[in-house]
Design a protein around this motif. Structure first.
Motif, mmCIF file in Angstrom:
data_model
loop_
_atom_site.group_PDB
_atom_site.id
_atom_site.type_symbol
_atom_site.label_atom_id
_atom_site.label_comp_id
_atom_site.label_asym_id
_atom_site.label_seq_id
_atom_site.Cartn_x
_atom_site.Cartn_y
_atom_site.Cartn_z
ATOM 1 N N LEU A 184 37.806 7.257 -55.829
ATOM 2 C CA LEU A 184 36.724 8.202 -55.575
ATOM 3 C C LEU A 184 35.887 7.592 -54.457
ATOM 4 C CD1 LEU A 184 35.606 9.054 -59.222
ATOM 5 C CD2 LEU A 184 37.014 10.444 -57.717
ATOM 6 N N LEU A 185 35.851 8.243 -53.320
ATOM 7 C CA LEU A 185 35.198 7.669 -52.149
ATOM 8 C C LEU A 185 33.747 8.140 -52.006
ATOM 9 C CD1 LEU A 185 38.124 8.135 -49.630
ATOM 10 C CD2 LEU A 185 37.420 6.025 -50.750
ATOM 11 N N PRO A 186 32.815 7.199 -51.854
ATOM 12 C CA PRO A 186 31.425 7.580 -51.618
ATOM 13 C C PRO A 186 31.243 8.405 -50.350
ATOM 14 C CG PRO A 186 31.546 5.294 -52.279
ATOM 15 C CD PRO A 186 32.959 5.766 -52.054
ATOM 16 N N ALA A 187 32.155 8.303 -49.394
ATOM 17 C CA ALA A 187 32.058 9.109 -48.177
ATOM 18 C C ALA A 187 32.227 10.598 -48.496
ATOM 19 C CB ALA A 187 33.113 8.664 -47.169
ATOM 20 N N MET A 188 33.076 10.895 -49.475
ATOM 21 C CA MET A 188 33.298 12.284 -49.871
ATOM 22 C C MET A 188 32.281 12.744 -50.910
ATOM 23 S SD MET A 188 37.444 12.237 -50.120
ATOM 24 C CE MET A 188 37.547 13.825 -50.917
ATOM 25 N N PHE A 189 31.868 11.814 -51.770
ATOM 26 C CA PHE A 189 30.936 12.115 -52.850
ATOM 27 C C PHE A 189 29.759 11.141 -52.724
ATOM 28 C CE2 PHE A 189 35.368 12.623 -54.416
ATOM 29 C CZ PHE A 189 35.414 14.006 -54.364
ATOM 30 N N PRO A 190 28.704 11.511 -51.995
ATOM 31 C CA PRO A 190 27.666 10.562 -51.573
ATOM 32 C C PRO A 190 26.860 9.882 -52.674
ATOM 33 C CG PRO A 190 27.040 12.822 -51.080
ATOM 34 C CD PRO A 190 28.446 12.861 -51.557
ATOM 35 N N ASN A 191 26.797 10.421 -53.854
ATOM 36 C CA ASN A 191 25.994 9.790 -54.906
ATOM 37 C C ASN A 191 26.806 8.870 -55.813
ATOM 38 O OD1 ASN A 191 23.586 10.920 -54.075
ATOM 39 N ND2 ASN A 191 23.927 12.779 -55.250
ATOM 40 N N LEU A 192 28.051 8.613 -55.435
ATOM 41 C CA LEU A 192 28.884 7.724 -56.239
ATOM 42 C C LEU A 192 28.787 6.301 -55.702
ATOM 43 C CD1 LEU A 192 32.180 9.661 -56.933
ATOM 44 C CD2 LEU A 192 30.229 9.319 -58.416
ATOM 45 N N GLY A 193 28.712 5.376 -56.597
ATOM 46 C CA GLY A 193 28.697 3.962 -56.258
ATOM 47 C C GLY A 193 29.020 3.202 -57.531
ATOM 48 N N TYR A 194 28.821 1.892 -57.482
ATOM 49 C CA TYR A 194 29.012 1.076 -58.674
ATOM 50 C C TYR A 194 27.968 -0.019 -58.661
ATOM 51 C CZ TYR A 194 31.762 -1.418 -55.186
ATOM 52 O OH TYR A 194 32.180 -2.027 -54.042
ATOM 53 N N PRO A 195 27.675 -0.618 -59.810
ATOM 54 C CA PRO A 195 26.574 -1.579 -59.886
ATOM 55 C C PRO A 195 26.868 -2.874 -59.133
ATOM 56 C CG PRO A 195 27.330 -0.948 -62.090
ATOM 57 C CD PRO A 195 28.264 -0.340 -61.106
ATOM 58 N N CYS A 196 25.825 -3.378 -58.504
ATOM 59 C CA CYS A 196 25.877 -4.681 -57.839
ATOM 60 C C CYS A 196 26.094 -5.748 -58.912
ATOM 61 C CB CYS A 196 24.551 -4.910 -57.112
ATOM 62 S SG CYS A 196 24.265 -6.582 -56.524
ATOM 63 N N ASP A 197 26.927 -6.745 -58.616
ATOM 64 C CA ASP A 197 27.198 -7.808 -59.587
ATOM 65 C C ASP A 197 25.972 -8.668 -59.852
ATOM 66 O OD1 ASP A 197 29.757 -6.922 -59.861
ATOM 67 O OD2 ASP A 197 30.695 -8.599 -58.802
ATOM 68 N N GLN A 198 25.017 -8.684 -58.919
ATOM 69 C CA GLN A 198 23.829 -9.523 -59.054
ATOM 70 C C GLN A 198 22.690 -8.806 -59.779
ATOM 71 O OE1 GLN A 198 23.688 -12.713 -58.007
ATOM 72 N NE2 GLN A 198 21.586 -13.004 -58.622
ATOM 73 N N CYS A 199 22.298 -7.620 -59.279
ATOM 74 C CA CYS A 199 21.090 -6.963 -59.804
ATOM 75 C C CYS A 199 21.352 -5.646 -60.527
ATOM 76 C CB CYS A 199 20.101 -6.726 -58.661
ATOM 77 S SG CYS A 199 20.648 -5.471 -57.473
ATOM 78 N N GLY A 200 22.532 -5.069 -60.381
ATOM 79 C CA GLY A 200 22.835 -3.808 -61.056
ATOM 80 C C GLY A 200 22.502 -2.569 -60.246
ATOM 81 N N HIS A 201 21.884 -2.718 -59.070
ATOM 82 C CA HIS A 201 21.567 -1.592 -58.194
ATOM 83 C C HIS A 201 22.873 -1.021 -57.654
ATOM 84 C CE1 HIS A 201 20.079 0.327 -54.456
ATOM 85 N NE2 HIS A 201 19.051 0.620 -55.223
ATOM 86 N N LEU A 202 22.944 0.293 -57.436
ATOM 87 C CA LEU A 202 24.185 0.893 -56.955
ATOM 88 C C LEU A 202 24.530 0.414 -55.557
ATOM 89 C CD1 LEU A 202 24.315 4.632 -58.039
ATOM 90 C CD2 LEU A 202 25.568 2.711 -58.946
ATOM 91 N N THR A 203 25.795 0.106 -55.372
ATOM 92 C CA THR A 203 26.311 -0.300 -54.073
ATOM 93 C C THR A 203 27.554 0.514 -53.776
ATOM 94 O OG1 THR A 203 26.987 -2.170 -52.715
ATOM 95 C CG2 THR A 203 27.681 -2.213 -54.994
ATOM 96 N N TYR A 204 27.964 0.526 -52.523
ATOM 97 C CA TYR A 204 29.087 1.371 -52.117
ATOM 98 C C TYR A 204 30.251 0.573 -51.553
ATOM 99 C CZ TYR A 204 25.266 4.545 -52.706
ATOM 100 O OH TYR A 204 24.203 5.204 -53.240
ATOM 101 N N GLY A 205 30.100 -0.721 -51.457
ATOM 102 C CA GLY A 205 31.178 -1.555 -50.954
ATOM 103 C C GLY A 205 30.879 -3.008 -51.258
ATOM 104 N N GLY A 206 31.890 -3.794 -51.493
ATOM 105 C CA GLY A 206 31.684 -5.196 -51.810
ATOM 106 C C GLY A 206 31.201 -5.381 -53.236
ATOM 107 N N LYS A 207 30.799 -6.588 -53.541
ATOM 108 C CA LYS A 207 30.333 -6.884 -54.890
ATOM 109 C C LYS A 207 28.817 -6.902 -54.986
ATOM 110 C CE LYS A 207 34.272 -9.413 -56.601
ATOM 111 N NZ LYS A 207 34.495 -8.851 -57.909
ATOM 112 N N LEU A 208 28.138 -7.034 -53.833
ATOM 113 C CA LEU A 208 26.681 -7.116 -53.815
ATOM 114 C C LEU A 208 26.080 -5.955 -53.040
ATOM 115 C CD1 LEU A 208 26.257 -10.916 -53.009
ATOM 116 C CD2 LEU A 208 26.192 -9.827 -55.247
ATOM 117 N N CYS A 209 24.892 -5.518 -53.462
ATOM 118 C CA CYS A 209 24.185 -4.471 -52.731
ATOM 119 C C CYS A 209 23.588 -5.082 -51.458
ATOM 120 C CB CYS A 209 23.092 -3.855 -53.603
ATOM 121 S SG CYS A 209 21.742 -4.973 -54.029
ATOM 122 N N ALA A 210 23.051 -4.246 -50.601
ATOM 123 C CA ALA A 210 22.511 -4.708 -49.315
ATOM 124 C C ALA A 210 21.364 -5.697 -49.517
ATOM 125 C CB ALA A 210 22.055 -3.513 -48.485
#
Length: 137
Positions: free
Chosen positions: A74-100
């Motif tokens: 499921l790509l965030p580019a096609m579905f903009p509100n999709l992401g997964y939690p950052c491994d550090q803080c839990g904030h939604l991120t769209y790539g990698g393991k950490l949020c920005a």
């Protein structure tokens, strides 16, 4: 070479070959659930749905949706509100393991450590000095 593992969903033994992390039965169930979620998201009015809304409407767990987003099914580019939690803080991120924010903080911390090491090296070099002893003739 295959490795025998327990399925994390149903606890049955299966041969893990690196492609699926669950047994065949659970994989088929997950695929059926994926199709339900994908059909839900393909509707124009649902494309901007959040993970919570998708769970509510389809009955699929957040964990599975996050798994599909991480695996780029499921790509965030096609579905903009999709992401997964950052491994550090839990904030939604769209790539990698950490949020920005966490990535930026980590980079700042690394820069500080590098600067401190460079400072210590400079101090060591300046206090070392070189001494020449006079030669006897």
């Amino acid at each position: 070479m295959a490795e025998v593992r327990n399925c994390p969903t149903c606890n049955e033994l299966f041969n893990y070959i690196g492609t699926r992390d669950v047994c065949g039965k659970c994989s088929a169930k997950e695929e059926d659930l994926y199709q339900i979620v994908y059909r839900f998201l393909r509707k124009r009015e649902n494309r901007a749905a959040t993970v919570e809304r998708i769970c509510e409407a389809t009955g699929v767990s957040e964990k599975l949706i996050y798994k599909w987003v991480r695996k780029k099914r499921l790509l965030p580019a096609m579905f903009p509100n999709l992401g997964y939690p950052c491994d550090q803080c839990g904030h939604l991120t769209y790539g990698g393991k950490l949020c920005a924010r966490c990535l930026e903080k980590l980079q700042r911390d690394l820069q500080r450590v590098e600067a401190a090491e460079e400072f210590r090296e400079n101090i060591e070099q300046s206090t070392r000095g070189t001494y020449l002893a006079q030669r006897k003739k």
